[in-house]
Design a protein around this motif. Sequence first.
Motif, mmCIF file in Angstrom:
data_model
loop_
_atom_site.group_PDB
_atom_site.id
_atom_site.type_symbol
_atom_site.label_atom_id
_atom_site.label_comp_id
_atom_site.label_asym_id
_atom_site.label_seq_id
_atom_site.Cartn_x
_atom_site.Cartn_y
_atom_site.Cartn_z
ATOM 1 N N CYS A 1 0.801 -1.223 0.000
ATOM 2 C CA CYS A 1 0.000 0.000 0.000
ATOM 3 C C CYS A 1 0.828 1.263 0.000
ATOM 4 C CB CYS A 1 -0.933 0.018 1.202
ATOM 5 S SG CYS A 1 -2.504 -0.730 0.794
ATOM 6 N N VAL A 2 1.832 1.330 0.878
ATOM 7 C CA VAL A 2 2.582 2.591 0.978
ATOM 8 C C VAL A 2 3.572 2.665 -0.181
ATOM 9 C CG1 VAL A 2 3.914 4.085 2.498
ATOM 10 C CG2 VAL A 2 2.297 2.465 3.462
ATOM 11 N N SER A 3 2.998 2.740 -1.400
ATOM 12 C CA SER A 3 3.855 2.807 -2.579
ATOM 13 C C SER A 3 3.453 3.967 -3.477
ATOM 14 C CB SER A 3 3.768 1.486 -3.354
ATOM 15 O OG SER A 3 2.415 1.203 -3.632
ATOM 16 N N LEU A 4 2.367 4.650 -3.111
ATOM 17 C CA LEU A 4 1.990 5.846 -3.881
ATOM 18 C C LEU A 4 2.778 7.047 -3.360
ATOM 19 C CD1 LEU A 4 -1.920 5.704 -4.113
ATOM 20 C CD2 LEU A 4 -0.307 5.530 -6.009
ATOM 21 N N PRO A 5 3.100 7.954 -4.242
ATOM 22 C CA PRO A 5 3.767 9.179 -3.747
ATOM 23 C C PRO A 5 2.794 10.015 -2.905
ATOM 24 C CG PRO A 5 3.305 9.380 -6.089
ATOM 25 C CD PRO A 5 2.928 7.967 -5.705
ATOM 26 N N SER B 1 -0.647 6.133 0.054
ATOM 27 C CA SER B 1 0.605 6.885 0.237
ATOM 28 C C SER B 1 0.763 7.167 1.727
ATOM 29 C CB SER B 1 0.539 8.215 -0.520
ATOM 30 O OG SER B 1 -0.301 9.124 0.162
ATOM 31 N N ASN B 2 1.893 7.709 2.092
ATOM 32 C CA ASN B 2 2.036 8.240 3.452
ATOM 33 C C ASN B 2 1.151 9.474 3.589
ATOM 34 O OD1 ASN B 2 3.933 6.403 4.457
ATOM 35 N ND2 ASN B 2 5.626 7.507 3.466
ATOM 36 N N TRP B 3 0.914 9.864 4.812
ATOM 37 C CA TRP B 3 0.197 11.110 5.073
ATOM 38 C C TRP B 3 1.132 12.295 4.850
ATOM 39 C CZ3 TRP B 3 -4.894 11.247 5.716
ATOM 40 C CH2 TRP B 3 -5.556 10.122 6.225
HETATM 41 C C1 LIG Z 1 6.559 6.558 3.738
HETATM 42 O O1 LIG Z 1 7.242 6.958 4.920
HETATM 43 C C2 LIG Z 1 8.317 6.131 5.283
HETATM 44 C C3 LIG Z 1 8.926 6.641 6.562
HETATM 45 O O2 LIG Z 1 7.967 7.240 7.341
HETATM 46 C C4 LIG Z 1 9.349 6.061 4.192
HETATM 47 O O3 LIG Z 1 10.361 5.182 4.538
HETATM 48 C C5 LIG Z 1 8.698 5.635 2.906
HETATM 49 O O4 LIG Z 1 9.632 5.705 1.848
HETATM 50 C C6 LIG Z 1 7.529 6.532 2.566
HETATM 51 N N1 LIG Z 1 6.840 6.034 1.391
HETATM 52 C C7 LIG Z 1 6.657 6.796 0.291
HETATM 53 C C8 LIG Z 1 5.959 6.141 -0.838
HETATM 54 O O5 LIG Z 1 7.015 7.949 0.243
#
Ligand SMILES: *[C@@H]1O[C@H](CO)[C@@H](O)[C@H](O)[C@H]1NC(C)=O
Length: 343
Positions: A34-38, A121-123
């Motif tokens: 999931c955390v793969s979107l910018p 993405s991250n918040w």
């Molecule tokens: C999301 O945040 C983490 C650290 O909080 C980071 O390592 C990761 O690369 C970030 N993901 C994206 C897609 O920016």
Amino acid sequence: MMELWMLLLLLHLHLGNSPRIKDGEEVGSLNVSCVSLPAPLSVSISSFNMQHILSFLPGPGTPSDTHFTVEVVHLRKNSWRQVSGCLELLAEQTCNLTMVFKDPYDHYQARIKAFTSNQTSNWTLSGVFQPLSDTVLEPPDVTLSGCGNCLIVQLAVPARKLLQNLQLKELYKRVIFHVQRTRDGAQFTLNLPYNDKNEITYLQPGVEYCVTVSARGLFNSNYIPSKPYCAFTSPPSSKSSNALYVVFILLGVFCMLGFLFIGLVVYGSQLSSELITEHLPRSLLNTFIQGRQHRRAQLEFSGHFSASQLHGSANCLLMAHSPVQALKSSSEQGAGDCALALT
Ligand SMILES: *[C@@H]1O[C@H](CO)[C@@H](O)[C@H](O)[C@H]1NC(C)=O
Ligand SMILES: *[C@@H]1O[C@H](CO)[C@@H](O)[C@H](O)[C@H]1NC(C)=O
Ligand SMILES: *[C@@H]1O[C@H](CO)[C@@H](O)[C@H](O)[C@H]1NC(C)=O
Ligand SMILES: *[C@@H]1O[C@H](CO)[C@@H](O)[C@H](O)[C@H]1NC(C)=O
């Protein structure tokens, strides 16, 4: 036998751990895939007249089917909650937080993330926002009039009702007047408490000034100026045209004086040249004649040349170069000798 054992083992493993493994896989895939979107960029809350709008830009390379979701937090309460109108925003949409940031004195923060069906993405966090100090107030309506060597600035609150039972007038705490003289652009700024009627003093009479006004809230440093309003401190026609007349008259007088002076100089030089060409020889002739008569009288009187007379004529020969002394000596001694010496 070996295959059967392996099969049983796999079956056992699958049956025994499947729910947990499945959970783990789901959670794991959620986290990893999931955390793969910018994450969204340039997240900011802009606010005008207590209307607060969150805007953002999608991160570079965000897929076109991505949606965005917004959450806000009361810094006092410290629990994030969703914003009902902003659960599935599109890339070019903004989030209206006017009704969410209810307490104008409180501090809030917002965050936004991108998501698709199987990715997030991250918040991205906004800055801390306090409605009352971060909003930009509309400038008041302005009426400008002259009062001699001053300007009277009447302020009026725009006829607009703010939300949350707030009135713009309650928010106006200070007013900034930016005053500029039209003629040469000389300018100054006044920062005064809000009043309906204001007087800007110590201005030049009969001169045009332009004033821009902006209002600030109590803790507020953001403001936008009004358009410039221009007025004369006093009617310009009489005084400035009077001044113009005076200037023209003075110019005329100076010109006349100048011509007079030039005329005098020209006439004077002509007169002196005439004097040199005409009057001087005649006067010389006169002195010569007078001198001869005088000498004849002297001769008749004394009957002989004295030593002093010889000295006098010698003096005159020398004095021809310095006429003042020559005059003196001629008055003492015989003038005729001088005339002779000159000729
Ligand atoms: C999301 O945040 C983490 C650290 O909080 C980071 O390592 C990761 O690369 C970030 N993901 C994206 C897609 O920016
Ligand atoms: C995966 O997500 C869960 C909650 O959804 C969280 O508790 C956990 O820390 C996450 N793991 C990683 C590696 O980010
Ligand atoms: C934001 O919401 C307020 C209150 O509902 C509304 O008055 C205002 O027009 C909205 N602003 C925008 C830009 O949608
Ligand atoms: C997410 O789903 C799309 C199809 O909806 C697929 O093309 C893409 O590969 C998937 N991405 C991940 C990381 O599973």
